[in-house]
Enzyme design. Structure first.
Site, PDB file in Angstrom:
ATOM      1  N   THR A   1      -2.653   1.323  -4.276  1.00  0.00           N
ATOM      2  CA  THR A   1      -2.828   1.710  -3.913  1.00  0.00           C
ATOM      3  C   THR A   1      -5.224   2.583  -3.920  1.00  0.00           C
ATOM      4  OG1 THR A   1      -3.392   4.667  -3.168  1.00  0.00           O
ATOM      5  CG2 THR A   1      -3.121   4.134  -5.281  1.00  0.00           C
TER       6      THR A   1
ATOM      7  N   ASP B   1      -0.274   4.969   0.899  1.00  0.00           N
ATOM      8  CA  ASP B   1      -0.530   6.194   2.301  1.00  0.00           C
ATOM      9  C   ASP B   1      -0.024   5.484   3.727  1.00  0.00           C
ATOM     10  OD1 ASP B   1      -1.256   8.235   0.580  1.00  0.00           O
ATOM     11  OD2 ASP B   1      -2.638   6.954  -0.037  1.00  0.00           O
TER      12      ASP B   1
ATOM     13  N   ASP C   1       1.007  -1.208   0.098  1.00  0.00           N
ATOM     14  CA  ASP C   1      -0.085  -0.166  -0.353  1.00  0.00           C
ATOM     15  C   ASP C   1       1.389   0.661  -0.155  1.00  0.00           C
ATOM     16  OD1 ASP C   1      -2.924   1.585   0.478  1.00  0.00           O
ATOM     17  OD2 ASP C   1      -1.924   1.665   2.686  1.00  0.00           O
TER      18      ASP C   1
ATOM     19  N   ASP D   1      -1.695  -0.747   6.165  1.00  0.00           N
ATOM     20  CA  ASP D   1      -1.987  -0.164   7.665  1.00  0.00           C
ATOM     21  C   ASP D   1      -2.997  -0.621   7.414  1.00  0.00           C
ATOM     22  OD1 ASP D   1      -3.033   2.637   6.838  1.00  0.00           O
ATOM     23  OD2 ASP D   1      -1.657   1.824   5.275  1.00  0.00           O
TER      24      ASP D   1
END
Length: 239
Positions: free
Chosen positions: A133, A64, A62, A195
């Site tokens: 993403t 961000d 990922d 995350d």
């Protein structure tokens, strides 16, 4: 914290997570907790050791809060790209915001040291890296092509080759429940790092290993329960 900030965090949670909600099954902890509770922590060395004797694999990240701390862009978007005064995250549905982010190429984001350590290890092993993403790409831009973002990430992480980006637009596809599942499967990924809850649940949906990276303490993205599904959590990965 002001009431408007609490409202922003609550609505951001609703706006940015499209997959089905799944209750946590383990104790876990939030990155902002004063005490990090006992979970299945792993280090970069632990992950490397677990792959000993295996041929090179495909891994995905990922972006961000996993590769870079990019909250500054989202904070700016809240102030300058809102389309509905009653919805503080309406900017996330404004193509002009995503065009602004894409054209800047994340030059003002901060790369995470933990991400660099992971990438170095996988490159040393000869593993192939992919970036996935939930963002929306520049208007008219096709997935998996050279972009300013992919070139910035190449420079940030000293990559020997440019890694094109898969944009999910935060929308599940291919009959899957979670937005990244299709792209993880598409690239035959064996380990996915992320995350968010959806990162871990997407990895599980396609039957691969999902490893949680901790969000930065000051992320504008609401904190998630690290280890909440009993998954491995990369130690010291909030920065």
């Amino acid at each position: 914290m002001k009431k408007v900030s609490l409202l922003f965090l609550t609505l951001a949670t609703l706006a940015m997570a499209k997959g089905p909600k799944v209750p946590y099954t383990h104790q876990g902890f939030y990155s902002t907790d004063n005490v990090q509770k006992a979970v299945h922590f792993v280090s970069v060395e632990d992950i490397e050791n677990s792959l000993k004797g295996q041929p090179p694999i495909n891994v995905s990240f990922d972006i961000d809060d996993t590769l870079v701390h990019s909250s500054g862009y989202f904070r700016y978007g809240q102030d300058h790209f809102q389309t509905d005064s009653k919805n503080p995250v309406s900017y996330l549905y404004n193509q002009k915001f995503w065009d602004f982010v894409s054209k800047s190429g994340d030059e003002l984001s901060i790369p995470k040291k933990s991400a660099q350590d992971l990438i170095n290890m996988h490159l040393k092993r000869g593993d192939r890296i992919f970036f996935i993403t939930g963002r929306t790409p520049l208007h008219g831009q096709k997935n998996y092509t050279s972009t300013r973002l992919s070139r910035t990430l190449k420079r940030f992480f000293n990559l020997p080759y440019e890694v094109y980006v898969e944009y999910t637009r935060d929308t599940p596809t291919g009959g899957y429940k979670y937005d990244k599942s299709y792209y993880i499967k598409k690239h035959d990924v064996a380990i996915h790092y992320g995350d968010s809850d959806d990162d871990i649940l997407a990895a599980r949906e396609v039957g691969i290993r999902g490893i949680r990276v901790q969000r930065a303490y000051n992320s504008t993205n609401p904190q998630k329960m690290n280890g909440g599904y009993g998954e491995e959590v990369l130690i010291n990965s909030a920065w």
